[in-house]
Design a protein around this motif. Structure first.
Motif, PDB file in Angstrom:
ATOM      1  N   PRO A 193       6.223  -3.024 -44.358  1.00 13.07           N
ATOM      2  CA  PRO A 193       7.178  -1.915 -44.376  1.00 13.07           C
ATOM      3  C   PRO A 193       8.588  -2.406 -44.675  1.00 13.07           C
ATOM      4  O   PRO A 193       8.894  -3.594 -44.514  1.00 13.07           O
ATOM      5  CB  PRO A 193       7.079  -1.340 -42.963  1.00 13.07           C
ATOM      6  CG  PRO A 193       6.568  -2.471 -42.130  1.00 13.07           C
ATOM      7  CD  PRO A 193       5.657  -3.245 -43.020  1.00 13.07           C
ATOM      8  N   SER A 194       9.411  -1.495 -45.086  1.00 15.25           N
ATOM      9  CA  SER A 194      10.789  -1.842 -45.409  1.00 15.25           C
ATOM     10  C   SER A 194      11.467  -2.527 -44.222  1.00 15.25           C
ATOM     11  O   SER A 194      11.386  -2.055 -43.092  1.00 15.25           O
ATOM     12  CB  SER A 194      11.563  -0.582 -45.794  1.00 15.25           C
ATOM     13  OG  SER A 194      12.927  -0.861 -46.038  1.00 15.25           O
ATOM     14  N   GLY A 195      12.103  -3.649 -44.478  1.00 17.67           N
ATOM     15  CA  GLY A 195      12.853  -4.352 -43.453  1.00 17.67           C
ATOM     16  C   GLY A 195      12.078  -5.392 -42.683  1.00 17.67           C
ATOM     17  O   GLY A 195      12.654  -6.089 -41.843  1.00 17.67           O
ATOM     18  N   THR A 196      10.769  -5.535 -42.934  1.00 18.62           N
ATOM     19  CA  THR A 196       9.998  -6.504 -42.177  1.00 18.62           C
ATOM     20  C   THR A 196      10.446  -7.935 -42.462  1.00 18.62           C
ATOM     21  O   THR A 196      10.810  -8.271 -43.592  1.00 18.62           O
ATOM     22  CB  THR A 196       8.490  -6.369 -42.473  1.00 18.62           C
ATOM     23  OG1 THR A 196       7.771  -7.338 -41.694  1.00 18.62           O
ATOM     24  CG2 THR A 196       8.188  -6.608 -43.948  1.00 18.62           C
ATOM     25  N   VAL A 197      10.392  -8.773 -41.418  1.00 22.53           N
ATOM     26  CA  VAL A 197      10.727 -10.180 -41.605  1.00 22.53           C
ATOM     27  C   VAL A 197       9.541 -10.969 -42.154  1.00 22.53           C
ATOM     28  O   VAL A 197       9.685 -12.143 -42.505  1.00 22.53           O
ATOM     29  CB  VAL A 197      11.196 -10.840 -40.289  1.00 22.53           C
ATOM     30  CG1 VAL A 197      12.507 -10.249 -39.834  1.00 22.53           C
ATOM     31  CG2 VAL A 197      10.127 -10.736 -39.206  1.00 22.53           C
ATOM     32  N   LEU A 198       8.384 -10.341 -42.245  1.00 23.12           N
ATOM     33  CA  LEU A 198       7.202 -11.032 -42.769  1.00 23.12           C
ATOM     34  C   LEU A 198       7.447 -11.614 -44.147  1.00 23.12           C
ATOM     35  O   LEU A 198       6.945 -12.688 -44.476  1.00 23.12           O
ATOM     36  CB  LEU A 198       6.010 -10.070 -42.834  1.00 23.12           C
ATOM     37  CG  LEU A 198       5.124  -9.950 -41.603  1.00 23.12           C
ATOM     38  CD1 LEU A 198       4.107  -8.844 -41.818  1.00 23.12           C
ATOM     39  CD2 LEU A 198       4.418 -11.269 -41.327  1.00 23.12           C
ATOM     40  N   THR A 199       8.184 -10.904 -44.963  1.00 25.96           N
ATOM     41  CA  THR A 199       8.400 -11.340 -46.341  1.00 25.96           C
ATOM     42  C   THR A 199       9.652 -12.193 -46.512  1.00 25.96           C
ATOM     43  O   THR A 199       9.935 -12.663 -47.609  1.00 25.96           O
ATOM     44  CB  THR A 199       8.502 -10.118 -47.273  1.00 25.96           C
ATOM     45  OG1 THR A 199       9.550  -9.261 -46.800  1.00 25.96           O
ATOM     46  CG2 THR A 199       7.194  -9.340 -47.270  1.00 25.96           C
ATOM     47  N   ALA A 200      10.409 -12.378 -45.446  1.00 24.79           N
ATOM     48  CA  ALA A 200      11.683 -13.091 -45.546  1.00 24.79           C
ATOM     49  C   ALA A 200      11.480 -14.600 -45.595  1.00 24.79           C
ATOM     50  O   ALA A 200      10.660 -15.158 -44.861  1.00 24.79           O
ATOM     51  CB  ALA A 200      12.583 -12.732 -44.370  1.00 24.79           C
ATOM     52  N   ASP A 201      12.226 -15.265 -46.452  1.00 23.60           N
ATOM     53  CA  ASP A 201      12.251 -16.722 -46.507  1.00 23.60           C
ATOM     54  C   ASP A 201      13.219 -17.199 -45.424  1.00 23.60           C
ATOM     55  O   ASP A 201      14.428 -17.008 -45.548  1.00 23.60           O
ATOM     56  CB  ASP A 201      12.718 -17.187 -47.881  1.00 23.60           C
ATOM     57  CG  ASP A 201      12.845 -18.703 -47.973  1.00 23.60           C
ATOM     58  OD1 ASP A 201      12.573 -19.408 -46.978  1.00 23.60           O
ATOM     59  OD2 ASP A 201      13.224 -19.193 -49.060  1.00 23.60           O
ATOM     60  N   PRO A 202      12.741 -17.820 -44.354  1.00 26.88           N
ATOM     61  CA  PRO A 202      13.649 -18.195 -43.259  1.00 26.88           C
ATOM     62  C   PRO A 202      14.720 -19.190 -43.692  1.00 26.88           C
ATOM     63  O   PRO A 202      15.807 -19.217 -43.102  1.00 26.88           O
ATOM     64  CB  PRO A 202      12.710 -18.790 -42.209  1.00 26.88           C
ATOM     65  CG  PRO A 202      11.496 -19.204 -42.961  1.00 26.88           C
ATOM     66  CD  PRO A 202      11.348 -18.221 -44.069  1.00 26.88           C
ATOM     67  N   CYS A 203      14.435 -19.987 -44.712  1.00 22.99           N
ATOM     68  CA  CYS A 203      15.425 -20.962 -45.171  1.00 22.99           C
ATOM     69  C   CYS A 203      16.573 -20.301 -45.926  1.00 22.99           C
ATOM     70  O   CYS A 203      17.601 -20.947 -46.187  1.00 22.99           O
ATOM     71  CB  CYS A 203      14.757 -22.018 -46.053  1.00 22.99           C
ATOM     72  SG  CYS A 203      13.652 -23.150 -45.152  1.00 22.99           S
ATOM     73  N   ALA A 204      16.403 -19.022 -46.280  1.00 27.42           N
ATOM     74  CA  ALA A 204      17.465 -18.294 -46.977  1.00 27.42           C
ATOM     75  C   ALA A 204      18.189 -17.327 -46.048  1.00 27.42           C
ATOM     76  O   ALA A 204      19.018 -16.540 -46.500  1.00 27.42           O
ATOM     77  CB  ALA A 204      16.884 -17.530 -48.167  1.00 27.42           C
ATOM     78  N   MET A 205      17.886 -17.402 -44.745  1.00 29.87           N
ATOM     79  CA  MET A 205      18.439 -16.443 -43.796  1.00 29.87           C
ATOM     80  C   MET A 205      19.652 -16.954 -43.036  1.00 29.87           C
ATOM     81  O   MET A 205      20.055 -16.367 -42.033  1.00 29.87           O
ATOM     82  CB  MET A 205      17.353 -16.006 -42.805  1.00 29.87           C
ATOM     83  CG  MET A 205      16.223 -15.214 -43.426  1.00 29.87           C
ATOM     84  SD  MET A 205      16.736 -13.603 -44.109  1.00 29.87           S
ATOM     85  CE  MET A 205      16.645 -13.945 -45.866  1.00 29.87           C
ATOM     86  N   ALA A 206      20.247 -18.034 -43.498  1.00 31.20           N
ATOM     87  CA  ALA A 206      21.490 -18.527 -42.894  1.00 31.20           C
ATOM     88  C   ALA A 206      22.304 -19.223 -43.979  1.00 31.20           C
ATOM     89  O   ALA A 206      21.742 -19.919 -44.835  1.00 31.20           O
ATOM     90  CB  ALA A 206      21.196 -19.490 -41.746  1.00 31.20           C
ATOM     91  N   ASP A 207      23.597 -19.033 -43.944  1.00 31.29           N
ATOM     92  CA  ASP A 207      24.475 -19.684 -44.917  1.00 31.29           C
ATOM     93  C   ASP A 207      24.638 -21.161 -44.566  1.00 31.29           C
ATOM     94  O   ASP A 207      24.831 -21.515 -43.383  1.00 31.29           O
ATOM     95  CB  ASP A 207      25.850 -19.013 -44.935  1.00 31.29           C
ATOM     96  CG  ASP A 207      25.798 -17.621 -45.535  1.00 31.29           C
ATOM     97  OD1 ASP A 207      25.063 -17.425 -46.526  1.00 31.29           O
ATOM     98  OD2 ASP A 207      26.487 -16.727 -45.001  1.00 31.29           O
ATOM     99  N   ALA A 208      24.575 -22.004 -45.565  1.00 29.82           N
ATOM    100  CA  ALA A 208      24.677 -23.447 -45.343  1.00 29.82           C
ATOM    101  C   ALA A 208      25.960 -23.818 -44.619  1.00 29.82           C
ATOM    102  O   ALA A 208      25.960 -24.690 -43.739  1.00 29.82           O
ATOM    103  CB  ALA A 208      24.579 -24.190 -46.682  1.00 29.82           C
ATOM    104  N   ALA A 209      27.053 -23.161 -44.974  1.00 27.38           N
ATOM    105  CA  ALA A 209      28.335 -23.498 -44.354  1.00 27.38           C
ATOM    106  C   ALA A 209      28.329 -23.217 -42.859  1.00 27.38           C
ATOM    107  O   ALA A 209      28.931 -23.958 -42.071  1.00 27.38           O
ATOM    108  CB  ALA A 209      29.462 -22.714 -45.030  1.00 27.38           C
ATOM    109  N   VAL A 210      27.645 -22.156 -42.439  1.00 25.85           N
ATOM    110  CA  VAL A 210      27.574 -21.809 -41.022  1.00 25.85           C
ATOM    111  C   VAL A 210      26.706 -22.820 -40.274  1.00 25.85           C
ATOM    112  O   VAL A 210      27.059 -23.279 -39.181  1.00 25.85           O
ATOM    113  CB  VAL A 210      27.012 -20.389 -40.842  1.00 25.85           C
ATOM    114  CG1 VAL A 210      26.823 -20.066 -39.361  1.00 25.85           C
ATOM    115  CG2 VAL A 210      27.946 -19.373 -41.488  1.00 25.85           C
TER     116      VAL A 210
END
Length: 330
Positions: free
Chosen positions: A198-215
């Motif tokens: 469904p829309s918004g699910t974290v199942l499809t999210a790439d966890p390595c792209a979920m935080a900015d490198a600078a942070v």
């Protein structure tokens, strides 16, 4: 994947999880010394040399594997078709991971074969344990002791990721492991069952792209991202690390060391510092509903050098506030 002690977990014998894998052990009498009819567990078929170079099989791309239902490979029908023996129970999905499931088979001699599958494991045998290929994918096999074997079909290399099968069997545990791994690969190439997305699910999210490198590097200087599972990513330096991951579980609550923290954007999270050993803090929050009483959880885990690491929760919360802004929108 990193476990959460407050959530339900496999009650017996299985998982890793942080990487999460607990060793599998046989129970009951020493079946290896009992008198049984000769076991007729079939060997794996279709082995051969693996192709050189990067793995480019679209069926095992991380974006595809994130949505695969692991228990489909361990149903009574699926295991029964392999000729390993009798299957009495339905498969048991992990309560703290989207990609892990287990079941057991009783071989013709009455010995139990315990099987656990983790799709997208980074805890796999070393490259020197490569033993041919399955469906063109490198196969690694590592037997530990008399009853335990890990069979991994590699889906990515450098960093290594695979379909990891953990087997406990008072026979030759690697043979049923390879037979099962062969069936998993075949099914992955032939219309595997997938979770709904469904829309918004974290199942499809790439966890390595979920935080900015600078942070992240503000908390862990010189850190580099590497997957620690299909739904988990670790940024690690020589000492400290930050892990961002997604998992199913019960909604987080105040208590058991957890306290509320505001992540902004209307999101309330729960943080828990760890005492003793190294400085560590986990921040967890509900993203959206999942199945039944469970929800999709997002989690940031910061681990420092030692107890002298200043305010690990402040570092974990800073990263969590960044992750909230990058997650798929429900």
């Amino acid at each position: 994947m990193f476990p959460d002690v407050r959530h339900r977990r496999f009650p017996k014998l299985f998982l890793l999880v942080t990487a999460l894998a607990l060793p599998l052990t046989a129970c009951g009498p020493d079946l290896g010394k009992s008198n049984f009819a000769r076991t007729t567990v079939p060997a794996a078929a279709g082995s051969g040399p693996a192709a050189d170079g990067p793995i480019t099989d679209a069926a095992v791309a991380a974006s595809v594997l994130r949505t695969i239902q692991p228990c489909q490979f361990l149903t009574k029908d699926a295991l029964g078709a392999l000729g390993l023996g009798t299957v009495d129970d339905d498969p048991s999905p992990s309560s703290i991971a989207f990609d892990t499931c287990r079941n057991k088979v009783k071989d013709p001699g009455g010995k139990e074969i315990r099987l656990e599958l983790e799709i997208g494991s980074t805890v796999v045998p070393r490259a020197d344990k490569t033993a041919g290929a399955v469906g063109g994918l490198p196969l690694r096999v590592n037997k530990t002791g008399d009853t335990d074997c890990t069979v991994a079909v590699m889906t990515a290399l450098n960093p290594d990721v695979g379909l990891a099968v953990s087997v406990t069997y008072a026979g030759d545990p690697c043979r049923p492991g390879q037979t099962f791994a062969e069936a998993v690969v075949q099914k992955l190439h032939n219309s595997p069952e997938k979770y709904s997305t469904p829309s918004g699910t974290v199942l499809t999210a790439d966890p390595c792209a979920m935080a900015d490198a600078a942070v992240v590097t503000a908390a862990v200087p010189s850190a580099k991202a590497a997957p620690s599972g299909l739904h988990s990513c670790e940024w690690k330096d020589r000492g400290p690390s930050v892990t961002v991951g997604f998992l199913p579980g019960l909604p987080p609550l105040v208590g058991d060391g957890y306290s509320k923290v505001d992540l902004g954007n209307g999101v309330t999270a729960f943080q828990k510092p760890q005492t003793g050993g190294s400085a560590r803090c986990k921040v967890q929050w509900q993203h959206r509903p999942w199945q039944g009483d469970d929800v999709e959880l997002a989690q940031v885990d910061y681990q420092g050098y030692d107890d002298n690491d200043a305010d690990p929760c402040a570092k974990a919360v800073t990263v969590a506030k960044n992750v909230v802004t990058k997650l798929p929108k429900p």
